[in-house]
Design a protein around this motif. Sequence first.
Motif, short mmCIF file in Angstrom:
data_model
loop_
_atom_site.label_atom_id
_atom_site.label_comp_id
_atom_site.label_asym_id
_atom_site.label_seq_id
_atom_site.Cartn_x
_atom_site.Cartn_y
_atom_site.Cartn_z
N MET A 1 0.78 -1.18 -0.04
CA MET A 1 -0.14 -0.22 0.10
C MET A 1 0.98 1.30 0.03
SD MET A 1 -2.64 1.22 3.13
CE MET A 1 -1.47 0.60 4.53
N VAL A 2 0.44 2.28 -0.78
CA VAL A 2 1.09 3.49 -0.39
C VAL A 2 -0.04 4.56 0.09
CG1 VAL A 2 1.95 5.57 -1.72
CG2 VAL A 2 2.28 3.23 -2.78
N PHE A 3 0.36 5.12 1.19
CA PHE A 3 -0.64 5.88 2.04
C PHE A 3 0.08 7.10 2.57
CE2 PHE A 3 -4.61 4.93 4.83
CZ PHE A 3 -4.75 6.51 5.21
N PRO A 4 0.43 8.12 1.97
CA PRO A 4 0.99 9.37 2.61
C PRO A 4 0.56 9.77 3.65
CG PRO A 4 0.85 9.62 -0.02
CD PRO A 4 -0.09 8.37 0.51
N SER A 5 -0.86 9.99 3.79
CA SER A 5 -1.35 10.65 5.26
C SER A 5 -0.99 9.80 6.33
CB SER A 5 -2.63 11.10 4.87
OG SER A 5 -3.67 9.96 4.72
N LEU A 6 -0.88 8.55 6.02
CA LEU A 6 -0.63 7.61 7.28
C LEU A 6 0.76 7.37 7.51
CD1 LEU A 6 -1.82 5.60 9.51
CD2 LEU A 6 -1.58 3.99 7.99
N PHE A 7 1.77 7.35 6.54
CA PHE A 7 3.06 7.14 6.56
C PHE A 7 4.22 8.32 6.42
CE2 PHE A 7 1.16 3.15 5.50
CZ PHE A 7 1.43 2.17 6.66
N GLY A 8 3.46 9.51 5.83
CA GLY A 8 4.15 10.70 5.44
C GLY A 8 5.49 10.61 4.41
#
Length: 171
Positions: A1-8
């Motif tokens: 998964m790619v999830f910028p708002s969770l992992f920054g």
Amino acid sequence: MVFPSLFGDSNTRLFTYWTSDGYNSTGCYNLRCPGFVHASNSIALDVALSPVSTYHGAQHEIILHIFKDPKQNVWWLQHGNDDVIEIINNAQDGQHTTTQMGSGHFAEEQAGGASYFKNLQVVDQSNALVPPGDIKAVATKPNCYNIVPGKSDDAGDYFYFGGPGRNPNCP
């Protein structure tokens, strides 16, 4: 998964997600879930995967097994031989999410273009790995994401999947 708002960041990560009510009001990721136990020192959830496949370039694979221990009644995610471990449409304003599935390219692009699972097997009643039988492909929004199953001597039972999410054909 790619999830910028969770992992920054925009790194690809291995993840799990738990919900007891179909994502209505419960849910959590990875070790943020009470009761989730990480039991491996060879792979970790939340950590960026490297190397990752590139579109029509180098392809990389990881081997995963997901199974339920019938004696302990717990689920396991296994990486290789080591014990360890969806796209969620958060539609807004009646529009589909722009989140890509897999590589962001549709299943018809197959190897090098779409994402895939191969050598699929299921655990039978005697706890043995067996082919899954007929795989029925269902895509509820085929203009957003799709799936193409198949079978070959090389890859066993497999399926390609992916899609861009919201696009001109997927409002």
